[in-house]
Design a protein around this motif. Sequence first.
Motif, short mmCIF file in Angstrom:
data_model
loop_
_atom_site.label_atom_id
_atom_site.label_comp_id
_atom_site.label_asym_id
_atom_site.label_seq_id
_atom_site.Cartn_x
_atom_site.Cartn_y
_atom_site.Cartn_z
N THR A 64 0.84 -1.20 0.00
CA THR A 64 0.00 0.00 0.00
C THR A 64 0.87 1.24 0.00
O THR A 64 1.82 1.34 0.77
CB THR A 64 -0.91 0.01 1.24
OG1 THR A 64 -1.68 -1.19 1.26
CG2 THR A 64 -1.84 1.20 1.24
N ASP A 65 0.50 2.20 -0.86
CA ASP A 65 1.17 3.50 -0.88
C ASP A 65 0.42 4.42 0.07
O ASP A 65 -0.74 4.73 -0.15
CB ASP A 65 1.15 4.09 -2.30
CG ASP A 65 1.98 5.35 -2.42
OD1 ASP A 65 2.54 5.79 -1.40
OD2 ASP A 65 2.06 5.90 -3.54
N PRO A 66 1.06 4.87 1.18
CA PRO A 66 0.34 5.68 2.16
C PRO A 66 -0.11 7.04 1.64
O PRO A 66 -1.09 7.60 2.13
CB PRO A 66 1.34 5.83 3.31
CG PRO A 66 2.67 5.50 2.75
CD PRO A 66 2.45 4.62 1.57
N LYS A 67 0.58 7.58 0.64
CA LYS A 67 0.22 8.90 0.11
C LYS A 67 -1.06 8.84 -0.71
O LYS A 67 -1.98 9.63 -0.52
CB LYS A 67 1.36 9.45 -0.74
CG LYS A 67 2.58 9.84 0.07
CD LYS A 67 3.67 10.39 -0.81
CE LYS A 67 4.90 10.75 0.01
NZ LYS A 67 6.03 11.12 -0.83
N GLY A 69 -2.96 5.89 -1.15
CA GLY A 69 -3.90 4.91 -0.62
C GLY A 69 -4.10 3.72 -1.54
O GLY A 69 -4.92 2.86 -1.27
N THR A 71 -3.30 0.17 -3.34
CA THR A 71 -2.66 -1.09 -2.97
C THR A 71 -2.42 -1.90 -4.23
O THR A 71 -3.31 -2.08 -5.05
CB THR A 71 -3.55 -1.89 -2.00
OG1 THR A 71 -3.81 -1.09 -0.85
CG2 THR A 71 -2.87 -3.18 -1.56
N THR A 110 3.48 -5.27 7.47
CA THR A 110 2.61 -4.90 8.57
C THR A 110 1.79 -6.08 9.09
O THR A 110 1.28 -6.04 10.20
CB THR A 110 1.63 -3.79 8.15
OG1 THR A 110 0.91 -4.23 7.00
CG2 THR A 110 2.38 -2.51 7.83
N VAL A 122 3.58 -1.75 3.74
CA VAL A 122 3.41 -0.33 3.48
C VAL A 122 4.67 0.19 2.80
O VAL A 122 5.78 -0.06 3.29
CB VAL A 122 3.13 0.46 4.78
CG1 VAL A 122 3.06 1.95 4.53
CG2 VAL A 122 1.84 -0.02 5.42
#
Length: 125
Positions: A64-67, A69, A71, A110, A122
């Motif tokens: 998942t790319d946190p910026k 969102g 996946t 995670t 992540v």
Amino acid sequence: MQWQAESVRKVTGGRRRPAQNKRRAEIGRAPADTHIGENRTRIIRTYGGNNFVVALRANYANVTDPKSGDTKKAKIANVEKNTANPNYVRRNLLTKGAVIKTEIGSARITSRPGQDGVINAVLLE
């Protein structure tokens, strides 16, 4: 087999007299030691009759790319860093908190592959 009940000895070193003997429910199991490789899972019957999946080998992770969102499913190249045990890096063991190198970039795991049966990660900056 690992017995996961209370120890016979106290913290002080004194002996604790157990009120009951060992029970089947107190038996643990060996660690899964999830490696990088062609997908291999095992279904385990747990206490209470439930089942759960243990990942023994995996070669893809849900990153998942946190910026943004987003996946994506990414192929795992190798393990870059693992604060739990430096020896796990040499053995390419996949555990929670391990930093893996994927085709998208570096990512931190995670999920718990030996408990969840899947690898979620992540993306790092």
